[in-house]
Design a protein around this motif. Structure first.
Motif, PDB file in Angstrom:
ATOM      1  N   GLY A 146       0.793  -1.219   0.000  1.00 55.43           N
ATOM      2  CA  GLY A 146       0.000   0.000   0.000  1.00 55.43           C
ATOM      3  C   GLY A 146       0.825   1.268   0.000  1.00 55.43           C
ATOM      4  O   GLY A 146       0.318   2.349  -0.304  1.00 55.43           O
ATOM      5  N   MET A 147       2.112   1.149   0.340  1.00 57.01           N
ATOM      6  CA  MET A 147       2.951   2.343   0.376  1.00 57.01           C
ATOM      7  C   MET A 147       3.315   2.799  -1.035  1.00 57.01           C
ATOM      8  O   MET A 147       3.233   3.986  -1.353  1.00 57.01           O
ATOM      9  CB  MET A 147       4.221   2.076   1.184  1.00 57.01           C
ATOM     10  CG  MET A 147       5.073   3.310   1.396  1.00 57.01           C
ATOM     11  SD  MET A 147       4.242   4.613   2.319  1.00 57.01           S
ATOM     12  CE  MET A 147       4.396   3.990   3.985  1.00 57.01           C
ATOM     13  N   ALA A 148       3.735   1.860  -1.873  1.00 58.53           N
ATOM     14  CA  ALA A 148       4.014   2.152  -3.291  1.00 58.53           C
ATOM     15  C   ALA A 148       4.907   3.373  -3.466  1.00 58.53           C
ATOM     16  O   ALA A 148       4.503   4.395  -4.018  1.00 58.53           O
ATOM     17  CB  ALA A 148       2.709   2.332  -4.057  1.00 58.53           C
ATOM     18  N   GLY A 149       6.139   3.252  -3.006  1.00 55.79           N
ATOM     19  CA  GLY A 149       7.061   4.383  -3.094  1.00 55.79           C
ATOM     20  C   GLY A 149       6.666   5.451  -2.102  1.00 55.79           C
ATOM     21  O   GLY A 149       6.579   5.199  -0.905  1.00 55.79           O
ATOM     22  N   ASP A 150       6.366   6.658  -2.594  1.00 56.48           N
ATOM     23  CA  ASP A 150       5.937   7.725  -1.684  1.00 56.48           C
ATOM     24  C   ASP A 150       4.424   7.924  -1.714  1.00 56.48           C
ATOM     25  O   ASP A 150       3.895   8.824  -1.064  1.00 56.48           O
ATOM     26  CB  ASP A 150       6.645   9.040  -2.022  1.00 56.48           C
ATOM     27  CG  ASP A 150       6.302   9.561  -3.417  1.00 56.48           C
ATOM     28  OD1 ASP A 150       5.564   8.877  -4.150  1.00 56.48           O
ATOM     29  OD2 ASP A 150       6.787  10.649  -3.769  1.00 56.48           O
ATOM     30  N   PHE A 151       3.711   7.060  -2.434  1.00 57.16           N
ATOM     31  CA  PHE A 151       2.261   7.197  -2.574  1.00 57.16           C
ATOM     32  C   PHE A 151       1.570   7.230  -1.216  1.00 57.16           C
ATOM     33  O   PHE A 151       0.764   8.116  -0.920  1.00 57.16           O
ATOM     34  CB  PHE A 151       1.716   6.038  -3.414  1.00 57.16           C
ATOM     35  CG  PHE A 151       0.221   6.046  -3.592  1.00 57.16           C
ATOM     36  CD1 PHE A 151      -0.360   6.769  -4.617  1.00 57.16           C
ATOM     37  CD2 PHE A 151      -0.608   5.322  -2.737  1.00 57.16           C
ATOM     38  CE1 PHE A 151      -1.747   6.783  -4.788  1.00 57.16           C
ATOM     39  CE2 PHE A 151      -1.986   5.329  -2.898  1.00 57.16           C
ATOM     40  CZ  PHE A 151      -2.553   6.068  -3.926  1.00 57.16           C
ATOM     41  N   TYR A 153       2.729   7.939   1.639  1.00 59.52           N
ATOM     42  CA  TYR A 153       3.160   8.997   2.549  1.00 59.52           C
ATOM     43  C   TYR A 153       2.317  10.261   2.391  1.00 59.52           C
ATOM     44  O   TYR A 153       2.308  11.120   3.275  1.00 59.52           O
ATOM     45  CB  TYR A 153       4.630   9.352   2.301  1.00 59.52           C
ATOM     46  CG  TYR A 153       5.607   8.359   2.872  1.00 59.52           C
ATOM     47  CD1 TYR A 153       5.792   8.240   4.244  1.00 59.52           C
ATOM     48  CD2 TYR A 153       6.353   7.538   2.035  1.00 59.52           C
ATOM     49  CE1 TYR A 153       6.689   7.329   4.769  1.00 59.52           C
ATOM     50  CE2 TYR A 153       7.255   6.622   2.547  1.00 59.52           C
ATOM     51  CZ  TYR A 153       7.425   6.523   3.920  1.00 59.52           C
ATOM     52  OH  TYR A 153       8.315   5.613   4.437  1.00 59.52           O
ATOM     53  N   GLU A 154       1.631  10.388   1.265  1.00 57.74           N
ATOM     54  CA  GLU A 154       0.843  11.590   0.996  1.00 57.74           C
ATOM     55  C   GLU A 154      -0.525  11.477   1.668  1.00 57.74           C
ATOM     56  O   GLU A 154      -1.206  10.462   1.557  1.00 57.74           O
ATOM     57  CB  GLU A 154       0.693  11.779  -0.513  1.00 57.74           C
ATOM     58  CG  GLU A 154       2.032  11.967  -1.219  1.00 57.74           C
ATOM     59  CD  GLU A 154       1.896  12.063  -2.725  1.00 57.74           C
ATOM     60  OE1 GLU A 154       0.741  12.093  -3.210  1.00 57.74           O
ATOM     61  OE2 GLU A 154       2.932  12.108  -3.410  1.00 57.74           O
ATOM     62  N   ILE A 155      -0.926  12.529   2.352  1.00 53.77           N
ATOM     63  CA  ILE A 155      -2.139  12.490   3.162  1.00 53.77           C
ATOM     64  C   ILE A 155      -3.382  12.162   2.331  1.00 53.77           C
ATOM     65  O   ILE A 155      -4.298  11.476   2.802  1.00 53.77           O
ATOM     66  CB  ILE A 155      -2.323  13.830   3.923  1.00 53.77           C
ATOM     67  CG1 ILE A 155      -3.440  13.683   4.966  1.00 53.77           C
ATOM     68  CG2 ILE A 155      -2.583  14.988   2.965  1.00 53.77           C
ATOM     69  CD1 ILE A 155      -3.489  14.830   5.951  1.00 53.77           C
ATOM     70  N   ASP A 156      -3.406  12.611   1.091  1.00 48.51           N
ATOM     71  CA  ASP A 156      -4.573  12.345   0.245  1.00 48.51           C
ATOM     72  C   ASP A 156      -4.704  10.869  -0.120  1.00 48.51           C
ATOM     73  O   ASP A 156      -5.776  10.421  -0.541  1.00 48.51           O
ATOM     74  CB  ASP A 156      -4.499  13.172  -1.043  1.00 48.51           C
ATOM     75  CG  ASP A 156      -4.695  14.663  -0.790  1.00 48.51           C
ATOM     76  OD1 ASP A 156      -5.200  15.008   0.295  1.00 48.51           O
ATOM     77  OD2 ASP A 156      -4.333  15.466  -1.666  1.00 48.51           O
ATOM     78  N   HIS A 157      -3.614  10.118   0.032  1.00 47.54           N
ATOM     79  CA  HIS A 157      -3.623   8.701  -0.343  1.00 47.54           C
ATOM     80  C   HIS A 157      -3.646   7.768   0.867  1.00 47.54           C
ATOM     81  O   HIS A 157      -3.601   6.553   0.700  1.00 47.54           O
ATOM     82  CB  HIS A 157      -2.377   8.372  -1.184  1.00 47.54           C
ATOM     83  CG  HIS A 157      -2.286   9.150  -2.454  1.00 47.54           C
ATOM     84  ND1 HIS A 157      -1.078   9.492  -3.036  1.00 47.54           N
ATOM     85  CD2 HIS A 157      -3.251   9.673  -3.255  1.00 47.54           C
ATOM     86  CE1 HIS A 157      -1.303  10.171  -4.140  1.00 47.54           C
ATOM     87  NE2 HIS A 157      -2.610  10.301  -4.295  1.00 47.54           N
ATOM     88  N   ARG A 162      -3.925   2.387   3.128  1.00 46.96           N
ATOM     89  CA  ARG A 162      -4.308   1.458   4.193  1.00 46.96           C
ATOM     90  C   ARG A 162      -5.205   0.348   3.655  1.00 46.96           C
ATOM     91  O   ARG A 162      -5.034  -0.826   4.007  1.00 46.96           O
ATOM     92  CB  ARG A 162      -5.022   2.207   5.309  1.00 46.96           C
ATOM     93  CG  ARG A 162      -5.449   1.306   6.454  1.00 46.96           C
ATOM     94  CD  ARG A 162      -5.978   2.085   7.638  1.00 46.96           C
ATOM     95  NE  ARG A 162      -6.137   1.223   8.799  1.00 46.96           N
ATOM     96  CZ  ARG A 162      -6.374   1.670  10.028  1.00 46.96           C
ATOM     97  NH1 ARG A 162      -6.473   2.972  10.251  1.00 46.96           N
ATOM     98  NH2 ARG A 162      -6.499   0.825  11.029  1.00 46.96           N
ATOM     99  N   ALA A 163      -6.145   0.708   2.796  1.00 44.10           N
ATOM    100  CA  ALA A 163      -7.079  -0.284   2.248  1.00 44.10           C
ATOM    101  C   ALA A 163      -6.346  -1.357   1.450  1.00 44.10           C
ATOM    102  O   ALA A 163      -6.707  -2.540   1.501  1.00 44.10           O
ATOM    103  CB  ALA A 163      -8.117   0.409   1.374  1.00 44.10           C
TER     104      ALA A 163
END
Length: 214
Positions: A146-151, A153-157, A162-163
């Protein structure tokens, strides 16, 4: 070193450039690419394996560097000697050269494969390395953490991130026996697992170190 290898750090290396490349800024990564190729080409020319513990970093040397480096010939030379830690250990075990003193029964290991590693290499080398150390291995049938690099880390994601982890990975980790070792070679994967499950995941190198007979 416990298995009889002399380990040297490539002093003076720059970032592999993966964050910039992933962010669509490959041109900005080129100076780092050329610096690292120049630094590592001499090592590769001697037939010395270049081993990386972060899958995305070392696989960038094998993949994107071939198209980004100013000196394509030296980039190919570096790529030919670049191995993930998993690949190197599995190769050396198969060749009978990895002679570490293992415990009799180190226990069970649950493996979450790193996406980049699974796509380019697969989980087989990681499983082989863990089994060589005596672990009983269970591969978690997970996709991305679910992290996918910095994906992630961004609040919108955050919610999406988490899902994705809750689909299979997090439930498997939460239900794992307390004595089981959770293995994940990706830095972001380990952070994600600990953040959402309160279970600490460790790198393959740590798992192998923990299986050494003292």
């Amino acid at each position: 070193e416990a298995a009889g290898y002399a380990v040297y750090l490539a002093e003076g290396r720059k970032c592999c450039g993966r964050p910039l490349i992933t962010g669509g800024q490959a041109d900005k990564a080129r100076p780092w690419v050329d610096h690292n190729v120049a630094l590592l080409a001499g090592i590769a020319a001697q037939g010395i394996p270049i081993v990386g513990v972060e899958p995305s970093c070392i696989l960038t040397l094998r993949d994107e560097y071939l198209g980004l480096a100013s000196d394509a010939q030296r980039a190919r030379l570096v790529a030919s000697q670049a191995f993930t830690f998993e690949e190197f250990v599995a190769r050396e075990v198969t060749a009978g050269r990895f002679n570490a003193p293992w415990k009799a029964q180190p226990g069970k290991a649950l493996l979450h494969g790193h996406c980049h590693h699974k796509a380019m290499v697969g989980n087989e080398s990681t499983v082989a390395a863990l089994r060589a150390a005596g672990y009983v291995v269970e591969v978690i049938p997970s996709g991305c953490c679910g992290m996918a690099g910095d994906f992630g880390y961004e609040i919108d994601h955050y919610a999406i991130s988490r899902a994705v982890g809750e689909d299979r990975l997090f439930p498997a980790v939460r239900s794992a026996d307390a004595n089981a070792v959770i293995v994940a070679s990706g830095t972001s994967c380990r952070h994600q697992i600990e953040h959402f499950t309160d279970r600490r995941a460790i790198h393959l190198a740590e798992a192998l170190a923990g299986a050494l007979a003292q």
